[in-house]
Design a protein around this motif. Structure first.
Motif, short mmCIF file in Angstrom:
data_model
loop_
_atom_site.label_atom_id
_atom_site.label_comp_id
_atom_site.label_asym_id
_atom_site.label_seq_id
_atom_site.Cartn_x
_atom_site.Cartn_y
_atom_site.Cartn_z
N ASP A 50 84.33 29.50 73.32
CA ASP A 50 84.32 28.13 73.81
C ASP A 50 85.77 27.64 73.72
O ASP A 50 86.52 28.03 72.83
CB ASP A 50 83.41 27.25 72.95
N LEU A 51 86.14 26.76 74.63
CA LEU A 51 87.55 26.43 74.78
C LEU A 51 87.81 24.93 74.69
O LEU A 51 87.08 24.13 75.26
CB LEU A 51 88.06 26.95 76.14
N VAL A 52 88.87 24.57 73.95
CA VAL A 52 89.41 23.21 73.93
C VAL A 52 90.82 23.30 74.51
O VAL A 52 91.66 24.07 74.01
CB VAL A 52 89.47 22.63 72.51
N ILE A 53 91.10 22.54 75.56
CA ILE A 53 92.41 22.52 76.20
C ILE A 53 93.15 21.26 75.76
O ILE A 53 92.64 20.15 75.89
CB ILE A 53 92.29 22.55 77.73
N VAL A 54 94.36 21.44 75.24
CA VAL A 54 95.24 20.33 74.86
C VAL A 54 96.37 20.26 75.87
O VAL A 54 97.10 21.24 76.05
CB VAL A 54 95.81 20.50 73.45
N THR A 55 96.54 19.12 76.54
CA THR A 55 97.57 19.01 77.55
C THR A 55 98.18 17.62 77.55
O THR A 55 97.65 16.69 76.95
CB THR A 55 97.01 19.37 78.94
N GLY A 56 99.31 17.47 78.23
CA GLY A 56 100.05 16.22 78.27
C GLY A 56 101.54 16.52 78.17
O GLY A 56 101.95 17.69 78.08
N THR A 57 102.36 15.50 78.14
CA THR A 57 103.81 15.70 78.13
C THR A 57 104.32 16.05 76.74
O THR A 57 104.89 17.12 76.52
CB THR A 57 104.52 14.43 78.63
N ASN A 58 104.15 15.16 75.79
CA ASN A 58 104.67 15.35 74.43
C ASN A 58 103.51 15.56 73.46
O ASN A 58 102.42 15.03 73.65
CB ASN A 58 105.47 14.14 73.97
N GLY A 59 103.79 16.32 72.40
CA GLY A 59 102.84 16.44 71.31
C GLY A 59 101.80 17.53 71.44
O GLY A 59 100.95 17.68 70.56
#
Length: 445
Positions: A50-59
């Motif tokens: 199972d997958l959790v995707i973390v995305t965005g510019t910073n952090g």
């Protein structure tokens, strides 16, 4: 798995083994080779994780690391891409080099904004985590709405996944999604309505383009915003920072939903990363007490306020890549009450962003009268950052374009405490050199 994907995975594993035994590592090439043999290899891993995707510019990197620690207090097998190799080839490398889980495991992966769609066309995640969107590598991404569209193109392939979004970032509340959405943010104070500074990033209402106002602003355009023209406002928060206690360059103490936490990194921006990890944990059934245990780990994250001892100098290595992040780092450093030296290693390769104009938005002027004993600039574009510092009124400036010689220069700095800011490829190059000289274990994954 098909015969093709099996062969592709074995080739990738073998190349990874060779690189890490004879070539000081590498996280992209094994994935590239695997994708050449089987471009659809990611589909094979959807059955394992199972997958959790973390995305965005910073952090992204610290949020991913903290979320992984939090989830490991409950789940036996949690896979992650710990060095932040977040494009398709790096993600493939993460999967192919991981031990095969005994049962379906959980993967928490940092994913580059433009690569979300490349992952979700093969794996449907259980959750997305949105950190923020700021102007970043504009030669590659364009403006913030372009970046968000890239993310949403991937999210729309997984409408059942829960979106865990920064509610203080107005762009994340600007479009209706079919996904279930929960928001996190800061709610430690409430003031009479006020205006943000005129040059604030993301100051316009995404609905009507009117100037936003605030009841609380943390930094940049983040906070408890509202539009006096059309009524657009921050959504209701599910998880919130309710108190700020102690903020230093090396530690932050705060409360989330009334529970006190400490993380061993400084900067208000890093509390957002901890808050996002808290939200992930709570969504997956981790208790506040388990989250506290995870946060108290002193394990440092690749390139994110790593403290490296170089011949008695305490060198804090910090990745910088855009004006908002740079200013938050500078603000954090400015809270140090001890004398320090400040270095900046500037590269302008594809992974860094080839446009270096963002350094002119950094508030280096705040250090012109501060107790900074020595400045050091280096990297491929050392002239750019030297000129920027000179224009800020800085003196006592050393320059060293050769990163190998930068390590020697660090030894000669007049203070024990050294802050060394660096762009992505400069971090990789410096860590490789530090590893070769035995100051750290391993230069790059």
């Amino acid at each position: 798995m098909s015969i093709r994907s099996t062969i592709a995975e074995r080739v990738g594993r073998s190349s990874y083994w060779f690189l890490h035994h004879f070539r000081n590592g590498g996280s992209s090439l094994p994935g590239q080779l695997t994708l050449l043999i089987d471009p659809h290899i990611l589909r094979s891993f959807s059955e394992r994780y199972d997958l959790v995707i973390v995305t965005g510019t910073n952090g992204k990197t610290l949020t991913t690391a903290l979320s992984t620690r939090v989830l490991r207090t409950k789940y036996e097998q949690v896979l992650t891409n710990s060095t932040g190799s977040n494009m398709e080839q790096g993600i493939v490398t993460t999967f192919i080099t991981a031990p095969r889980p005994h049962q379906k495991g959980l993967a928490v992966l940092e994913v580059d904004e433009a690569n979300v769609i490349k992952v979700t066309q093969f794996i449907k995640p259980a959750a997305f985590v949105f950190t923020n969107i700021f102007r970043d590598q504009m030669d590659r991404y364009g403006e913030i709405y372009t970046t968000y569209d890239k993310i949403l193109a991937g999210v729309r392939r997984a409408p059942q996944a829960t979106v865990i979004a920064n509610g203080d970032e107005q762009i994340f509340h600007s479009q209706d999604l079919p996904n279930p959405v929960v928001y996190y943010g800061f709610a430690h104070e409430h003031r009479e309505a006020f205006d943000a500074p005129a040059n604030t990033d993301g100051l316009l209402c995404p609905k009507c383009q009117h100037i936003l106002r605030y009841h609380l602003r943390t930094y940049a355009g983040l906070g408890d915003y509202f539009c006096p023209h059309c009524g657009f406002h921050r959504p209701k928060l599910t998880y919130a920072v309710t108190k700020l206690d102690e903020l230093t360059p090396t530690k932050s103490t705060f409360e989330i939903d009334g529970h006190e936490y400490t993380i061993n990194v400084g900067g208000l921006y890093n509390i957002y990363n901890a808050l996002a990890a808290y939200a992930v944990g709570r969504q997956f059934g981790v208790s506040p007490e388990q989250i506290r245990t995870a946060f108290e780990s002193d394990e440092r994250v690749f390139g994110r306020q790593e403290v490296i001892n170089v011949a008695g100098k305490e060198v804090t290595l910090i990745l910088v890549k855009n004006p908002v992040g740079l200013n938050q780092v500078l603000n954090m450093i400015a809270t140090d009450q001890e004398p320090f030296s400040l270095g900046f290693l500037l590269n302008a390769n594809y992974a860094d962003g080839i446009d270096t104009s963002w350094i002119w938005d950094g508030n280096f002027e705040q250090f012109a009268q501060a107790d900074v004993r020595q400045y050091l600039v280096g990297g491929e574009r050392y002239r750019d950052i030297r000129t920027r510092l000179e224009m800020a009124g800085v003196d006592k400036l050393w320059e060293e374009p050769n990163l190998g010689q930068v390590i020697q220069k660090i030894k000669e700095l007049p203070t024990k405490r050294v802050y060394l800011l660096a762009t992505y490829t400069a971090v990789l190059q410096l860590r490789k050199l530090l590893a070769e000289q035995k100051y750290i274990k391993g230069g790059m994954d």
